[in-house]
Design an enzyme around this catalytic site. Structure first.
Site, PDB file in Angstrom:
ATOM      1  N   GLU A 147      35.238  51.888  47.088  1.00  0.00           N
ATOM      2  CA  GLU A 147      35.966  51.470  45.985  1.00  0.00           C
ATOM      3  C   GLU A 147      37.338  52.731  46.728  1.00  0.00           C
ATOM      4  O   GLU A 147      38.280  52.095  45.610  1.00  0.00           O
ATOM      5  CB  GLU A 147      35.777  52.159  44.663  1.00  0.00           C
ATOM      6  N   SER A 153      32.665  49.714  40.544  1.00  0.00           N
ATOM      7  CA  SER A 153      32.961  48.278  40.801  1.00  0.00           C
ATOM      8  C   SER A 153      32.713  47.167  41.684  1.00  0.00           C
ATOM      9  O   SER A 153      32.978  45.527  41.335  1.00  0.00           O
ATOM     10  CB  SER A 153      34.305  48.339  41.887  1.00  0.00           C
ATOM     11  N   TYR A 158      39.311  42.638  39.362  1.00  0.00           N
ATOM     12  CA  TYR A 158      40.585  42.481  39.682  1.00  0.00           C
ATOM     13  C   TYR A 158      41.522  41.985  40.547  1.00  0.00           C
ATOM     14  O   TYR A 158      42.454  41.991  40.191  1.00  0.00           O
ATOM     15  CB  TYR A 158      39.898  43.515  41.087  1.00  0.00           C
ATOM     16  N   ARG A 203      34.758  55.946  30.116  1.00  0.00           N
ATOM     17  CA  ARG A 203      34.921  54.164  29.654  1.00  0.00           C
ATOM     18  C   ARG A 203      33.086  54.218  29.854  1.00  0.00           C
ATOM     19  O   ARG A 203      32.883  54.129  30.720  1.00  0.00           O
ATOM     20  CB  ARG A 203      35.297  53.340  30.331  1.00  0.00           C
ATOM     21  N   ASP A 261      29.743  51.300  29.206  1.00  0.00           N
ATOM     22  CA  ASP A 261      29.778  49.923  29.676  1.00  0.00           C
ATOM     23  C   ASP A 261      28.871  48.678  28.485  1.00  0.00           C
ATOM     24  O   ASP A 261      27.239  49.971  29.156  1.00  0.00           O
ATOM     25  CB  ASP A 261      30.414  49.524  30.864  1.00  0.00           C
ATOM     26  N   GLU A 274      26.460  51.414  31.554  1.00  0.00           N
ATOM     27  CA  GLU A 274      26.711  53.696  32.391  1.00  0.00           C
ATOM     28  C   GLU A 274      28.497  53.260  32.086  1.00  0.00           C
ATOM     29  O   GLU A 274      28.664  52.747  31.157  1.00  0.00           O
ATOM     30  CB  GLU A 274      27.338  52.344  34.013  1.00  0.00           C
ATOM     31  N   ASN A 307      31.816  55.657  33.157  1.00  0.00           N
ATOM     32  CA  ASN A 307      32.359  55.895  33.934  1.00  0.00           C
ATOM     33  C   ASN A 307      33.657  57.267  33.778  1.00  0.00           C
ATOM     34  O   ASN A 307      34.447  57.048  32.829  1.00  0.00           O
ATOM     35  CB  ASN A 307      33.548  54.171  34.116  1.00  0.00           C
ATOM     36  N   GLY A 337      39.210  52.834  35.985  1.00  0.00           N
ATOM     37  CA  GLY A 337      40.457  52.271  36.853  1.00  0.00           C
ATOM     38  C   GLY A 337      41.566  52.408  36.134  1.00  0.00           C
ATOM     39  O   GLY A 337      41.263  52.202  35.145  1.00  0.00           O
TER      40      GLY A 337
END
Length: 320
Positions: A13, A142, A209, A247, A249, A261, A263, A267
């Site tokens: 990443e 990612s 992205y 974060r 998800d 998961e 994070n 990002g």
């Protein structure tokens, strides 16, 4: 305050990390901070590059950035840093371990199989789990190395791709539903964002992205569903020892939130979800960074008080 924005790193990443770091530097309040971009290309560069900074704002992703390694190195040097600590970073980076802990806590998460390399390969286990599945590197983010498999013909290529990026893999049962993400700041849930990929069947790397790759909107859920989502997000945050921000998800199906998961360093690119959620809560990007730095300094100061014998690096050198 000299804030070193540490970016790049050695993981898959790296490019996303550089984008995150660039965005952070652009939005640091110059009246409060002297932002210094620090691109780490090798782990042994860290100590020389961060000697003069007062605070490390982590823009790293993946291995060496989110797995607790750099957090431990910074603690050994007495440099406060942003986000979760060593333990939480390691737990959340390991998909298998974090899912086991969430399951033990009673937080719904899709069924899965964990394989530590090909020696544990079992086609029977995958058939028992049932197609379709997602095949993921156990440590990574990612969506790099992650592929769906609707049947056995898809499965082998997906498995080989995941093993390109990690020596262990997670095969996760596909759950059809609405993808959502729950940013958390200072233990408080920010506005929930619903995600829909525009050019692919799932939220892959390009959807995340590329400009216009996904439709990401703040959503309002029915009160009972929102309560379940909130409980699952905050339980995950606490169970995995997260701090400052994270974060979570999820896939939402029939009102049940399934946690995919957590994070610990989400990002911060122009396309990223955390800044979008903060903006919906009335917070600018600069304000979000201010809050992350403030909370992180509080967290690290608390840890110093709990561990007073830790080595601290000060202006007069290293002292106890």
């Amino acid at each position: 305050m000299k804030v070193g924005v540490i970016m790049g790193g050695i993981s898959s990443e790296r490019e996303i990390s550089l984008l995150t770091g660039k965005e952070m530097l652009a939005h640091l309040n110059p009246d409060k901070y002297e932002g210094i971009g620090i691109d780490i290309k090798r782990p042994d560069e860290l100590f020389d590059k961060i000697k003069e900074i007062d605070f490390a704002l982590l823009a790293l992703h993946g291995t060496y950035g989110e797995d607790g390694t750099i957090q431990a190195a910074l603690e050994s040097m007495g440099i406060p840093y942003s986000g979760s600590g060593v333990l939480s970073s390691g737990l959340c980076m390991d998909k298998n371990l974090s899912k086991r802990l969430l399951q033990a806590e009673g937080v719904p998460t899709p069924e899965w199989i964990y394989w530590d390399g090909m020696e544990n390969y079992s086609s029977e286990a995958v058939n028992r789990l049932g197609f379709p599945v997602f095949v993921k590197p156990n440590s990574g983010g990612s969506s790099v190395g992650t592929l769906p498999a609707k049947d056995e013909a898809d499965f082998q290529p997906a498995l080989q791709e995941a093993l390109r990026w990690d020596s262990s893999v997670v095969i996760e049962k596909y759950i059809e539903g609405d993808e959502i993400t729950c940013p958390i700041l200072g233990g408080e849930l920010l506005p929930i964002i619903g995600i829909r990929s525009n050019n692919s069947t799932w939220f892959d790397y390009n959807a995340k992205y590329q400009s216009g790759g996904a439709d990401e909107q703040v959503i309002t859920l029915p009160p009972e569903t929102e309560a379940s989502v909130r409980a699952a997000a905050l339980s995950s945050y606490r169970m995995l020892k997260c701090s400052v921000y994270a974060r979570v998800d999820m896939i939402l199906r029939d009102g049940i939130p399934y946690v995919l998961e957590v994070n610990t360093l989400p990002g911060m690119t122009p396309a990223s979800l955390m800044p979008k959620s903060a903006q919906a809560a009335g917070m600018t990007f600069s304000g979000l960074l201010d809050r992350i730095i403030e909370l992180s300094l509080q967290e690290r100061d608390c840890n110093r008080k709990l561990n007073p014998q830790r080595i601290v690096a000060g202006s007069e050198g290293v002292r106890l």
